[in-house]
Design a protein around this motif. Structure first.
Motif, PDB file in Angstrom:
ATOM      1  N   GLU A 131      54.640 -50.848  -6.308  1.00 52.06           N
ATOM      2  CA  GLU A 131      55.739 -50.768  -5.340  1.00 52.06           C
ATOM      3  C   GLU A 131      55.235 -50.983  -3.916  1.00 52.06           C
ATOM      4  O   GLU A 131      55.920 -51.609  -3.090  1.00 52.06           O
ATOM      5  N   GLN A 132      54.036 -50.476  -3.608  1.00 45.00           N
ATOM      6  CA  GLN A 132      53.466 -50.678  -2.268  1.00 45.00           C
ATOM      7  C   GLN A 132      53.148 -52.144  -2.033  1.00 45.00           C
ATOM      8  O   GLN A 132      53.369 -52.678  -0.933  1.00 45.00           O
ATOM      9  N   ILE A 133      52.623 -52.839  -3.073  1.00 40.98           N
ATOM     10  CA  ILE A 133      52.367 -54.278  -2.952  1.00 40.98           C
ATOM     11  C   ILE A 133      53.689 -55.016  -2.711  1.00 40.98           C
ATOM     12  O   ILE A 133      53.783 -55.901  -1.842  1.00 40.98           O
ATOM     13  N   ALA A 134      54.705 -54.669  -3.470  1.00 42.67           N
ATOM     14  CA  ALA A 134      56.008 -55.316  -3.316  1.00 42.67           C
ATOM     15  C   ALA A 134      56.557 -55.116  -1.904  1.00 42.67           C
ATOM     16  O   ALA A 134      57.131 -56.046  -1.307  1.00 42.67           O
ATOM     17  N   LYS A 135      56.370 -53.920  -1.368  1.00 42.42           N
ATOM     18  CA  LYS A 135      56.861 -53.645  -0.017  1.00 42.42           C
ATOM     19  C   LYS A 135      56.171 -54.529   1.009  1.00 42.42           C
ATOM     20  O   LYS A 135      56.808 -55.060   1.930  1.00 42.42           O
ATOM     21  N   LEU A 174      55.516 -57.898 -10.325  1.00 42.93           N
ATOM     22  CA  LEU A 174      54.878 -58.672  -9.253  1.00 42.93           C
ATOM     23  C   LEU A 174      55.241 -60.151  -9.362  1.00 42.93           C
ATOM     24  O   LEU A 174      55.422 -60.835  -8.346  1.00 42.93           O
ATOM     25  N   LYS A 175      55.362 -60.633 -10.596  1.00 41.75           N
ATOM     26  CA  LYS A 175      55.720 -62.043 -10.796  1.00 41.75           C
ATOM     27  C   LYS A 175      57.116 -62.324 -10.264  1.00 41.75           C
ATOM     28  O   LYS A 175      57.377 -63.400  -9.694  1.00 41.75           O
ATOM     29  N   LYS A 176      58.024 -61.348 -10.399  1.00 43.49           N
ATOM     30  CA  LYS A 176      59.395 -61.530  -9.915  1.00 43.49           C
ATOM     31  C   LYS A 176      59.456 -61.672  -8.405  1.00 43.49           C
ATOM     32  O   LYS A 176      60.434 -62.195  -7.868  1.00 43.49           O
ATOM     33  N   LEU A 177      58.435 -61.177  -7.701  1.00 46.55           N
ATOM     34  CA  LEU A 177      58.405 -61.285  -6.236  1.00 46.55           C
ATOM     35  C   LEU A 177      58.123 -62.703  -5.775  1.00 46.55           C
ATOM     36  O   LEU A 177      58.248 -63.010  -4.590  1.00 46.55           O
ATOM     37  N   GLY A 178      57.726 -63.592  -6.704  1.00 45.24           N
ATOM     38  CA  GLY A 178      57.345 -64.944  -6.317  1.00 45.24           C
ATOM     39  C   GLY A 178      55.858 -65.120  -6.171  1.00 45.24           C
ATOM     40  O   GLY A 178      55.388 -66.147  -5.662  1.00 45.24           O
ATOM     41  N   LEU A 179      55.074 -64.116  -6.597  1.00 46.58           N
ATOM     42  CA  LEU A 179      53.627 -64.199  -6.496  1.00 46.58           C
ATOM     43  C   LEU A 179      53.055 -64.955  -7.686  1.00 46.58           C
ATOM     44  O   LEU A 179      53.557 -64.889  -8.799  1.00 46.58           O
ATOM     45  N   SER A 180      51.982 -65.687  -7.426  1.00 46.49           N
ATOM     46  CA  SER A 180      51.230 -66.332  -8.498  1.00 46.49           C
ATOM     47  C   SER A 180      50.165 -65.351  -8.973  1.00 46.49           C
ATOM     48  O   SER A 180      49.589 -64.601  -8.176  1.00 46.49           O
ATOM     49  N   VAL A 213      44.642 -62.251 -26.856  1.00 46.45           N
ATOM     50  CA  VAL A 213      46.001 -61.770 -27.131  1.00 46.45           C
ATOM     51  C   VAL A 213      46.649 -61.259 -25.857  1.00 46.45           C
ATOM     52  O   VAL A 213      47.808 -61.570 -25.554  1.00 46.45           O
ATOM     53  N   GLN A 214      45.917 -60.464 -25.088  1.00 50.66           N
ATOM     54  CA  GLN A 214      46.458 -59.977 -23.815  1.00 50.66           C
ATOM     55  C   GLN A 214      46.730 -61.137 -22.870  1.00 50.66           C
ATOM     56  O   GLN A 214      47.696 -61.120 -22.102  1.00 50.66           O
ATOM     57  N   LEU A 215      45.890 -62.155 -22.917  1.00 47.99           N
ATOM     58  CA  LEU A 215      46.039 -63.312 -22.047  1.00 47.99           C
ATOM     59  C   LEU A 215      47.395 -63.962 -22.272  1.00 47.99           C
ATOM     60  O   LEU A 215      48.070 -64.389 -21.328  1.00 47.99           O
ATOM     61  N   LEU A 216      47.824 -64.049 -23.517  1.00 47.95           N
ATOM     62  CA  LEU A 216      49.105 -64.684 -23.832  1.00 47.95           C
ATOM     63  C   LEU A 216      50.279 -63.783 -23.469  1.00 47.95           C
ATOM     64  O   LEU A 216      51.370 -64.264 -23.197  1.00 47.95           O
ATOM     65  N   ASN A 217      50.071 -62.473 -23.477  1.00 49.65           N
ATOM     66  CA  ASN A 217      51.155 -61.541 -23.147  1.00 49.65           C
ATOM     67  C   ASN A 217      51.344 -61.376 -21.640  1.00 49.65           C
ATOM     68  O   ASN A 217      52.438 -61.074 -21.185  1.00 49.65           O
ATOM     69  N   TYR A 218      50.276 -61.535 -20.873  1.00 46.61           N
ATOM     70  CA  TYR A 218      50.373 -61.383 -19.427  1.00 46.61           C
ATOM     71  C   TYR A 218      51.102 -62.590 -18.819  1.00 46.61           C
ATOM     72  O   TYR A 218      50.916 -63.728 -19.271  1.00 46.61           O
ATOM     73  N   PRO A 219      51.892 -62.379 -17.755  1.00 48.65           N
ATOM     74  CA  PRO A 219      52.570 -63.502 -17.075  1.00 48.65           C
ATOM     75  C   PRO A 219      51.615 -64.205 -16.102  1.00 48.65           C
ATOM     76  O   PRO A 219      51.828 -64.218 -14.889  1.00 48.65           O
TER      77      PRO A 219
END
Length: 778
Positions: free
Chosen positions: A626-630, A665-671, A685-691
């Protein structure tokens, strides 16, 4: 009035009053004892119920997952033709389920419900050929499906008995937990069975002892009754077992106690009155003098404790009262002594008493020319557990560990032979084991290995399973310390070295360890100050292999401490992560990059991507996300492309929270990018699940490319990432040969000293017009 007549007129009221007070006190004490005993017995019976229930839960927790993953179930779900299902599959599936008949659990059923909540298969171990599924089961499945609960267990009642229902949603083809996007297609596998033995035990308790017990589901409130004794026990993810004792049963015991006390009071009063009247003249002065002498002996220290008189006269009563008072004072002294010497939570020695004990042991070892071993034990990740689950859970965990530590150290065998030991809790999650009078140094690492074995695959106690391990430092007298302070300090230093080396291990003290421990302490001390004026952000260019230009810059943190000089990121980052300081550092770096973004765009162009490293240690924190998003919500993301690079120097504990935070974080427009891929903890497996948008190949893999076989492996990894739709960046490019191979393999971006070193913003400004960064690969 003569003394004998005065005694007759006074002694009876005095006796009645004295004995009445005494027996009233006895009655109150005995009353509390009865209630306490019945309460304890109720708790034991409750524990018996819990143990019996746990047998069924253990059976279900073991068998149900195996059944879900069975070949029969897999074949049943995969075959689409219902005719062949019945002929080819159901027979095998029912035969497998009927093997459960050997387990005496009464009724048992298995059902499979389709995504639209229709029954695809139903079986129960009864002789009724027309049996049907309990209509409540589809309702339970429907509610769990609506709340997206992958698996659950609940309670239902049937004909006065309790039935356990286990529900698990699986993918029809993989038999695994369905992804969120496939949730609507998931089938539900439901197992329900009667806990017959548990119900029988409840009925037995009710009939023989008058105990009333009930099992309540997780969302059911416990009843409020007027019972004097009522106990309950929570069953995780299920509900609570409640038990109460009938007040009539308690009142009958109290009435019987009152009658015995009353009869005893009357008889003792009458007997005392008769005896005292007849013997007062003979036993008045002599016993008083003897009593005075006895008290004086005790007060002057000539005797350890008074011996109460057996006579029933006033002197005997006074003697007994004094003995009782002395016993109470001595008991209070013992309690105070324990509080001063023992840790209140674990009942081990506290630091003060342990230091005194260590002084005595070292003094004896010096005279006998013996060695003394000190093991300093620190629980890894305990702060994580304490913060996430609460201090009450942390206290239970510490008590459980202290108990097992005593059992572990107390163990003797042929290798260790017999030795003496002392244990202490020195601080919150820090313990000490003092070993002396041992024959071989092998005792020390054998004990250390036994302590570490307590944490195989984490630590389990009555409140759950936790990702806890231990780091142990070992120091030996006299080589590693000549006094308690040195020995404790040096074993502490060795413990920090074990923690620094990866945790869950032990280390012996050495001068090198001490030097490293001091360095780590100094770094930790300076990090606590959070003096961000000593930090500086360096920027390292990232080259676009197709357009042959600077595509982005990576922000790298550098620390020039006034007290320590230059501190390498390899030194301070692991310490900052493990001590919980990196959240503030990450946020400061993000603010600094946002501040520098305008100048960087002017230097390298509006196409520039700004990459910022964040520690994976923070990704399970909703507050940090949330702090990053802010911060980024205050930035125009349409004109600046920011990329968060997730470093892997810290093993992630809660993958579900990490995935949720990454999606936010992805929804904020961040890569998003995975940094140092190939050297950290991320699995494919985690690699495929992460955005994730970008994979950054670690320098260690790039360096392997000098070997033809390993070069082929790295190229295959790059192609795999490209096939999954990821952009690929290779780090650590130092030679033209590496750059050429990586470009040919399909890398989108390259980064390394071959192109440019990381430098502060001021240096990039100076070089902007003086020399190009791009180098042509032959």
């Amino acid at each position: 009035m003569r003394l004998n007549k005065r005694v007759k007129s006074l002694i009876l009221p005095v006796l009645i009053f004295s004995y009445l007070i005494t027996f009233l006190g006895i009655y109150q004490i005995q009353k509390q004892s009865i209630i306490h005993f019945q309460s304890s017995e109720a708790k034991l019976q409750l524990n018996q119920l819990v143990a019996n229930l746990n047998l069924y839960l253990s059976f279900a927790d073991t068998y149900f997952p195996a059944l879900v993953r069975s070949a029969e179930l897999q074949n049943f779900l995969k075959i689409e033709d219902k005719r062949f299902k019945a002929l080819a599959i159901e027979g095998n599936l029912e035969a497998a389920i009927k093997e459960l008949d050997d387990v005496s659990i009464g009724y048992l059923s298995l059902s499979i419900l389709s995504p639209d909540n229709q029954v695809e298969f139903y079986y129960e171990n009864s002789d009724d050929p027309f049996s049907e599924i309990d209509p409540r089961i589809p309702e339970i499945v429907k509610k769990r499906r609506e709340t997206f609960t992958p698996s659950a267990r609940t309670l239902i009642k049937h004909n006065g008995s309790i039935r356990l229902v286990y529900v698990r949603f699986i993918d029809r083809y993989t038999l695994r937990q369905p992804l969120m996007k496939d949730w609507s297609k998931a089938v539900a596998v439901v197992m329900a069975f009667d806990i017959k033995g548990f119900d029988q035990l409840r009925q037995t308790l009710k009939q023989t002892t008058g105990r009333i017990s009930e099992l309540y589901a997780e969302n059911q409130p416990l009843p409020v009754s007027g019972a004097m004794i009522q106990v309950s026990h929570a069953i995780p993810n299920l509900g609570s077992i409640y038990l109460e004792v009938d007040n009539k049963f308690i009142q009958e015991l109290l009435n019987e106690l009152y009658l015995r006390i009353s009869v005893s009071f009357i008889l003792l009063t009458l007997c005392s009155y008769i005896v005292l009247n007849n013997l007062i003249k003979r036993y008045i002065t002599g016993p008083i003098q003897n009593l005075e002498h006895e008290i004086t002996e005790v007060l002057e220290g000539h005797k350890q404790q008074p011996l109460p008189y057996k006579s029933d006269d006033e002197v005997g009563s006074l003697s007994r009262v004094f003995a009782k008072l002395y016993s109470q004072l001595h008991g209070a002294y013992e309690v105070t002594k324990e509080m001063a010497e023992k840790d209140a939570l674990t009942k081990l020695y506290n630091r003060r008493m342990f230091t005194r004990c260590l002084e005595r042991v070292l003094h004896r070892a010096e005279h006998n020319n013996q060695k003394v071993g000190l093991l300093y034990v620190d629980l890894d990740n305990f702060k994580f557990v304490n913060d996430k689950y609460g201090h009450e859970t942390g206290d239970i965990l510490l008590k459980a560990f202290a108990t097992r530590l005593q059992d572990t150290v107390r163990t003797t065998d042929i290798v260790l032979k017999f030795y003496d030991h002392d244990l202490a809790r020195l601080a919150g999650d820090e313990f000490a084991v003092l070993l002396h009078e041992f024959n071989k140094d092998a005792v020390l690492y054998k004990v250390a290995e036994r302590i570490l074995s307590l944490f195989d695959n984490g630590f389990t106690c009555e409140v759950g399973h936790f990702p806890i391990s231990a780091s142990i430092g070992i120091a030996i007298y006299p080589n590693d310390g000549a006094n308690p302070t040195e020995l404790i300090s040096n074993s502490d230093a060795a413990m920090y070295q074990a923690k620094h080396a990866g945790k869950n291990q032990y280390a012996f003290y050495s001068q090198e360890l001490a030097s490293q421990a001091r360095r780590d302490k100094e770094i930790e001390t300076e990090l606590k100050k959070k003096n961000f004026s000593e930090f500086e952000v360096y920027y390292m260019p990232i080259i676009d292999t197709k357009k042959n230009r600077v595509a982005g810059v990576e922000a790298l943190l550098r620390w020039h401490s006034k007290a320590l000089g230059f501190v390498s990121p390899a030194e301070f980052i692991p310490i900052a992560e493990s001590r919980g300081y990196f959240e503030a550092i990450d946020l400061w770096v993000i603010q600094q990059v946002i501040h520098d973004s305008k100048t960087l765009l002017e230097l390298f162009g509006n196409h520039l991507k700004l990459s910022i490293n964040i520690s994976s240690a923070q990704l399970s924190s909703q507050l940090f996300s949330e702090q990053i998003a802010k911060l980024f919500n205050q930035t125009d993301l349409t004109s600046v492309v920011f990329q968060l690079e997730i470093t892997e120097t810290f093993e992630i504990q809660d993958l579900t929270k990490v995935e949720n935070n990454l999606h936010d974080l992805k929804k904020l427009g961040l890569s998003l990018a995975i940094d140092d891929f190939g050297s950290g903890y991320t699995s494919l497996v985690q690699l495929l699940n992460y955005p994730i948008d970008t994979i950054k190949i670690d320098k260690s893999l790039v360096d392997m490319m000098v070997d033809t076989r390993r070069c082929a492996m790295v190229i295959a990894l790059i192609k795999y990432c490209k096939q999954q739709g990821f952009q690929v960046t290779a780090e650590g490019i130092e030679r033209e040969e590496q750059a050429s191979i990586l470009i040919e393999a399909g890398c989108d971006y390259l980064q390394g000293f071959y192109y440019a070193k990381p430098e502060p913003l001021s240096a990039h400004i100076e070089k902007a017009n003086s020399q190009p960064i791009i180098k042509k690969s032959s």
